[in-house]
Design a protein around this motif. Structure first.
Motif, PDB file in Angstrom:
ATOM      1  N   PHE A  45     -24.113 -10.072   4.851  1.00 18.08           N
ATOM      2  CA  PHE A  45     -24.286 -11.411   4.457  1.00 18.08           C
ATOM      3  C   PHE A  45     -25.614 -11.771   3.738  1.00 18.08           C
ATOM      4  O   PHE A  45     -26.400 -12.820   4.088  1.00 18.08           O
ATOM      5  N   PRO A  69     -15.010 -12.303   3.628  1.00 17.38           N
ATOM      6  CA  PRO A  69     -15.114 -12.772   2.314  1.00 17.38           C
ATOM      7  C   PRO A  69     -16.044 -13.771   2.117  1.00 17.38           C
ATOM      8  O   PRO A  69     -16.763 -14.359   3.035  1.00 17.38           O
TER       9      PRO A  69
ATOM     10  N   ARG B  65     -11.064 -16.742   8.923  1.00 17.97           N
ATOM     11  CA  ARG B  65     -11.083 -16.077   7.572  1.00 17.97           C
ATOM     12  C   ARG B  65     -11.671 -14.741   7.986  1.00 17.97           C
ATOM     13  O   ARG B  65     -11.343 -13.787   7.527  1.00 17.97           O
ATOM     14  N   ASP B  66     -12.947 -14.609   8.840  1.00 24.82           N
ATOM     15  CA  ASP B  66     -13.768 -13.355   8.843  1.00 24.82           C
ATOM     16  C   ASP B  66     -12.813 -12.426   9.908  1.00 24.82           C
ATOM     17  O   ASP B  66     -12.945 -11.422   9.640  1.00 24.82           O
ATOM     18  N   ALA B  69     -10.039 -10.975   7.957  1.00 25.35           N
ATOM     19  CA  ALA B  69     -10.644  -9.876   7.119  1.00 25.35           C
ATOM     20  C   ALA B  69     -10.852  -8.788   7.803  1.00 25.35           C
ATOM     21  O   ALA B  69     -10.341  -7.466   7.430  1.00 25.35           O
ATOM     22  N   VAL B  70     -11.578  -8.849   9.046  1.00 26.34           N
ATOM     23  CA  VAL B  70     -12.180  -7.667   9.715  1.00 26.34           C
ATOM     24  C   VAL B  70     -10.506  -6.927  10.278  1.00 26.34           C
ATOM     25  O   VAL B  70     -10.481  -5.733  10.238  1.00 26.34           O
ATOM     26  N   ALA B  73      -8.774  -5.028   7.556  1.00 21.14           N
ATOM     27  CA  ALA B  73      -9.336  -3.812   7.445  1.00 21.14           C
ATOM     28  C   ALA B  73      -9.006  -2.635   8.567  1.00 21.14           C
ATOM     29  O   ALA B  73      -8.867  -1.606   8.154  1.00 21.14           O
ATOM     30  N   LEU B 148     -16.228   1.271  10.611  1.00 18.58           N
ATOM     31  CA  LEU B 148     -15.739  -0.129  10.422  1.00 18.58           C
ATOM     32  C   LEU B 148     -16.133  -1.024  11.544  1.00 18.58           C
ATOM     33  O   LEU B 148     -16.474  -2.029  11.455  1.00 18.58           O
ATOM     34  N   GLU B 151     -19.509  -2.082  10.398  1.00 20.71           N
ATOM     35  CA  GLU B 151     -19.549  -3.272   9.585  1.00 20.71           C
ATOM     36  C   GLU B 151     -18.974  -4.535  10.193  1.00 20.71           C
ATOM     37  O   GLU B 151     -19.571  -5.620  10.044  1.00 20.71           O
ATOM     38  N   VAL B 154     -21.736  -6.268  11.876  1.00 18.38           N
ATOM     39  CA  VAL B 154     -22.743  -7.211  11.075  1.00 18.38           C
ATOM     40  C   VAL B 154     -21.938  -8.631  10.960  1.00 18.38           C
ATOM     41  O   VAL B 154     -22.673  -9.524  11.164  1.00 18.38           O
ATOM     42  N   THR B 155     -20.490  -8.577  10.870  1.00 21.46           N
ATOM     43  CA  THR B 155     -19.926 -10.074  10.581  1.00 21.46           C
ATOM     44  C   THR B 155     -19.947 -10.734  12.021  1.00 21.46           C
ATOM     45  O   THR B 155     -20.441 -12.050  12.013  1.00 21.46           O
TER      46      THR B 155
END
Ligand SMILES: [Cu+2]
Lengths: 119, 174
Positions: A45, A69, B65-66, B69-70, B73, B148, B151, B154-155
């Motif tokens: 980010f 995204p 959205r996030d 996406a996660v 994946a 994974l 990562e 983090v989000t």
């Protein structure tokens, strides 16, 4: 400055109009007299490097390394990348000198800056 | 625990750390992580259906959205490893807690809904992030899954910070 590998790039966006010229040809410009391409990574980010300084006519290439995204979107209208999913890149060529502040339209706390110097 | 989180808002969430006391295997962790994402996407759709607050709607869109996406994946990794995630007690506790919370949220509107949704998002991300960081990541043995989760965390941590701002901005009081 951390340079991001371009080998996994899947897509380029070529934006026309309003101060944005077509993307330059691959391999162009090593000397100061030709256009350059500068890489900006998007990971955890953040835009890395957060600020890049280029010359008018140079191209900035953003590549998203996050699962989430992102976009690079000008604070003041004029340019913006498409949604970049992980591994996707977008290139924008800057014709007009000045300071271009930008952010991610999905995560507005993510900010960056492109400083364009006259040729 | 933050004082802004009422006992009510956390009802259903508290089952999570308790149920996660027993060590889980990779396939169970994959199932629960995916489930947790789907639950948040469902909360977000509810928020888009009910809320008229711009900040809440923007947050909900980001969650969809996030987390999509996660989970995409995660789905790709599961397909690549050719494995089937395993349903488990923690996934079930999460699903039950979320169903209860949705029933509570759907009865609300306006500021009451916004505050309940926002507070729940903050509490949900806090608990999920703690579980992912302190349990799932150390417990997983399949390197691509661990990576994974790292990562994804983090989000999710960015979402937690975003939720904190949303709660503060709504001035929900206590
Ligand atoms: Cu972003």
């Amino acid at each position: 400055m951390r340079l991001v590998s371009t080998t996994t790039r899947r897509r380029f966006l070529s934006l026309a109009g309003a101060g944005i010229a077509a993307a330059l040809a691959p391999g162009a410009g090593r000397a100061h007299d030709g256009p350059h391409r500068v890489e900006v990574g998007i990971s955890a980010f953040a835009f890395t490097p957060r600020r890049v300084t280029i010359r008018a006519g140079d191209t900035v290439v953003w590549t998203n390394r996050d699962l989430a995204p992102h976009t690079a979107t000008a604070d003041e209208a004029g340019w913006e990348t498409d949604r970049l999913d992980r591994g996707q890149s977008a290139a924008i060529t800057f014709a007009t000198p000045g300071r271009h502040a930008y952010f991610c339209s999905f995560h507005p706390m993510m900010t960056g800056e492109v400083v364009v110097e006259p040729t | 625990m933050k004082p802004t989180l009422s006992a009510l808002a956390l009802a259903g969430l508290l089952a999570l750390p308790a149920a996660a006391a027993d060590k889980m295997n990779d396939l169970e962790i994959a199932h629960t992580a995916y489930t947790a994402g789907q639950i948040d996407i469902r909360y977000a759709h509810l928020a888009l259906a009910i809320s008229e607050n711009a900040a809440v709607r923007e947050f909900a869109e980001t969650m969809i959205r996030d987390h999509s996406a996660v989970n995409a994946a995660a789905g790709a990794l599961i397909a690549e490893l050719n494995v089937t995630p395993q349903d488990n007690a923690l996934s079930q506790a999460l699903a039950t807690g979320a169903a209860d919370k949705r029933a509570e949220l759907v009865a609300l509107s306006g500021h009451a809904f916004d505050c309940a949704y926002a507070t729940n998002e903050l509490g949900y991300h806090q608990v999920v992030n703690e579980t992912v960081a302190e349990k799932f990541i150390p417990w997983t043995t399949v390197e691509p899954l661990t990576e994974l989760l790292r990562e994804a965390l983090v989000t999710f941590r960015v979402h937690e910070g975003h939720a904190e701002h949303m709660v503060a901005g709504l001035k929900c009081g206590s």
